[in-house]
Design a protein around this motif. Structure first.
Motif, short mmCIF file in Angstrom:
data_model
loop_
_atom_site.label_atom_id
_atom_site.label_comp_id
_atom_site.label_asym_id
_atom_site.label_seq_id
_atom_site.Cartn_x
_atom_site.Cartn_y
_atom_site.Cartn_z
N ARG A 264 -5.63 -68.44 -16.22
CA ARG A 264 -5.84 -66.94 -16.20
C ARG A 264 -7.07 -66.45 -16.32
N PRO A 265 -7.98 -66.94 -17.09
CA PRO A 265 -9.38 -66.53 -16.87
C PRO A 265 -10.08 -67.05 -15.68
N LEU A 266 -9.57 -68.12 -14.89
CA LEU A 266 -10.26 -68.75 -13.74
C LEU A 266 -9.74 -67.64 -12.65
N CYS A 267 -8.33 -67.56 -12.53
CA CYS A 267 -7.84 -66.93 -11.34
C CYS A 267 -8.13 -65.42 -11.26
N THR A 268 -8.28 -64.70 -12.56
CA THR A 268 -8.53 -63.41 -12.45
C THR A 268 -10.37 -63.18 -12.76
N LEU A 269 -10.90 -64.43 -12.52
CA LEU A 269 -12.43 -64.06 -12.78
C LEU A 269 -12.87 -63.42 -13.99
N LEU A 270 -12.26 -63.74 -15.00
CA LEU A 270 -12.37 -63.27 -16.37
C LEU A 270 -11.99 -62.06 -16.46
N ALA A 271 -11.32 -61.21 -15.41
CA ALA A 271 -10.89 -59.81 -15.68
C ALA A 271 -9.55 -59.63 -16.34
N CYS A 272 -8.93 -60.64 -16.83
CA CYS A 272 -7.56 -60.40 -17.47
C CYS A 272 -7.40 -61.83 -18.50
N CYS A 273 -8.47 -61.57 -19.46
CA CYS A 273 -8.18 -62.81 -20.23
C CYS A 273 -8.58 -62.04 -21.98
N GLY A 274 -8.64 -60.88 -22.00
CA GLY A 274 -9.14 -60.26 -23.07
C GLY A 274 -10.53 -59.85 -23.22
N LEU A 275 -11.40 -60.40 -22.34
CA LEU A 275 -12.93 -60.03 -22.23
C LEU A 275 -12.99 -58.54 -22.08
N PRO A 276 -13.84 -58.04 -22.89
CA PRO A 276 -14.00 -56.50 -22.53
C PRO A 276 -14.78 -56.41 -21.15
N VAL A 277 -14.41 -55.11 -20.71
CA VAL A 277 -15.02 -54.80 -19.25
C VAL A 277 -16.68 -55.15 -19.06
#
Length: 513
Positions: A264-277
């Motif tokens: 998830r963090p890999l394929c979304t490039l950290l955009a959908c793993c809970g990391l704030p914008v």
């Protein structure tokens, strides 16, 4: 308020309200929570329990729920002049989020004022349907359909969901259906596009997405499989073990552990793993300006993993415990500089050259495994196909007799030495499927081609006709007696077999033993 179309702007504010001229995005003042329905769930969508909001949820500057209020408060109101206020000043000094992210990074087509116009025309799958372009048009259309499936699953319930969907569709089609149609679309980029659309105008978001996708995500898909992403996930697991063997061992000891948890963090490039914008943008800037963006993304995810494991007082016992710890680490990170510093320092322990070598080993192993699996599947399919055809011939007396009649005629020609060797095409023409009622021509030809290929050991493209006919006759029975009967049925003329036929049978069968 109905959202306007945003394609370019000279200024984009950093509070989630991009502006065009004197108009600005106005978000609802009351948010009734983020609802995620079953029909809108996705492999990459946030889990229902973690994305679902309430009337009392605190929203950040991008209108996403704040999961760690203390960390957000510290980041937003740093009295020492650091935190978000300092970060905003840096971004504004670089002319906005796009300028801050790219910082002079030049991409092909960026200077052409008509380039995006052409991409938009192509991204609408507006190719003429001609004989030469039918395949290309179908590929663009298929990519567009894949993108459309993921759009409703991208941050459902966000107050500005309509704008995010519209902008994401535009820039994803421009990138995947027009600019990089050979690479296509990988599930997860929809979240990257949506986060960028939160922070900047649409054209700016396209160039930032292009920079990220081409430098980090272009290798994810291979042979219609996520082999590149799987290799990266395994490399993250290996890198964690190289940097801190003890912490990595704690993670691997979890029941059900697999490197797939990094997908998830890999394929979304950290955009959908809970990391704030805010932190996501900081990571993207560091990734884009690193020596090797692909490897730096892996280093960053590894740094988050080790930070999550280090914070645990008790080792995680199950995979769910590890994933929850990793998610909380992502959610509580607003200032990503500590993690990015750890990722940068990891180069001293494990240089990029070593990581590249490990990636090559993993990719070669996955490729070999895929090839072996494909060969095994093909052999199994051919065996099943041969079995079905043999059963059809055995069960249908009429088909069997018709086939043996054709084989008998071909055998007599071989004995008379009119055609001692045949090519594959000649072999197919000697035993046409038209004489076998109920047998498909394509299936029968594939079956005969398999027999021919097995006999053509020297790969000359020619085999003795006697060998081919004997091999086919031996497949027309389940027991040795039935196979011998099939051989004699092919040899006999008026119920008799001459000595010359027996001699030819012995000579034709000896090389096949």
């Amino acid at each position: 308020m109905e959202a306007r179309s945003l394609r370019s702007s000279s200024f984009v504010s950093l509070n989630g309200r991009p502006a065009v001229g004197d108009g600005a995005w106005v978000f609802p003042s009351t948010v009734f929570g983020l609802e995620l329905g079953r029909s809108r769930s996705s492999t990459w969508a946030p889990a229902r329990s973690s994305s679902r909001g309430s009337r009392d949820d605190v929203l950040d500057e991008w209108l996403f729920p704040v999961k760690d209020p203390a960390a957000h408060r510290t980041w937003s109101t740093d009295a020492a002049g650091g935190g978000r206020p300092r970060w905003l000043r840096e971004v504004q000094q670089d002319g906005g989020v796009r300028g801050w992210l790219l910082q002079g990074l030049e991409l092909s087509g960026m200077e052409d004022k008509n380039y995006l116009l052409g991409l938009r025309w192509l991204s609408g799958v507006a190719l003429p349907i001609t004989a030469e372009r039918t395949a290309e048009w179908r590929r663009r259309r298929r990519i567009a359909e894949e993108i459309e499936k993921d759009l409703p699953r991208t941050f459902p319930g966000h107050p500005n969901e309509e704008h995010l969907t519209m902008a994401s569709r535009d820039i994803l089609r421009m990138l995947c259906c027009a600019r990089n149609v050979s690479v296509g679309y990988t599930q997860g980029l929809n979240f990257t596009a949506a986060v960028l659309s939160c922070a900047m105008a649409r054209d700016d978001a396209f160039w930032c997405l292009t920079a990220l996708a081409e430098s980090v995500a272009a290798h994810f898909m291979s042979n219609d499989m996520l082999q590149g992403a799987v290799a990266d996930c395994e490399c993250i697991d290996w890198l964690a073990g190289e940097l801190d063997p003890q912490l990595a061992a704690l993670g691997r000891a979890c029941e059900g552990y697999s490197s797939v948890i990094f997908a998830r963090p890999l394929c979304t490039l950290l955009a959908c793993c809970g990391l704030p914008v805010d932190a996501t943008l900081q990571c993207w800037r560091a990734i884009l300006h690193s020596t090797n963006p692909r490897i730096f993304l892996l280093r960053s995810i590894t740094a988050f993993l080790l930070a999550a494991l280090q914070r645990q007082t008790d080792p995680p016992a199950e995979l769910g415990d590890l994933m929850e710890a990793l998610e909380k680490t992502f959610q509580g990170t607003y200032d990503a500089q500590v993690v990015l510093a750890a990722a940068t320092e990891s180069v001293e322990s494990v240089p990029d050259s070593v990581v590249l070598e490990k990636l090559k080993q993993i990719e070669d192993r996955l490729q070999s495994k895929h090839a072996n699996r494909s060969d095994a599947q093909r052999e199994a399919h051919e065996a099943q196909q041969a079995q079905r055809l043999r059963q059809l011939v055995l069960e249908d007396v009429g088909v069997r007799q018709s086939l043996l009649k054709d084989m008998q005629a071909a055998w007599r020609g071989a004995v008379c030495r009119t055609r001692p060797e045949v090519s594959q095409m000649d072999f197919l023409l000697l035993l046409p499927a038209e004489d076998l009622q109920g047998v498909k021509s394509s299936t029968w030809e594939a079956f005969l081609s398999t027999i021919f290929d097995d006999l053509d050991v020297s790969r000359r493209g020619l085999v003795p006709l006697k060998h081919a006919l004997i091999a086919l006759a031996l497949m027309l029975g389940d027991t040795p007696l039935e196979r011998i009967c099939a051989l004699f049925s092919m040899l006999e003329v008026e119920g008799r077999c001459c000595s010359e036929d027996f001699r030819a049978l012995a000579e034709g069968g000896s090389p096949m033993n």
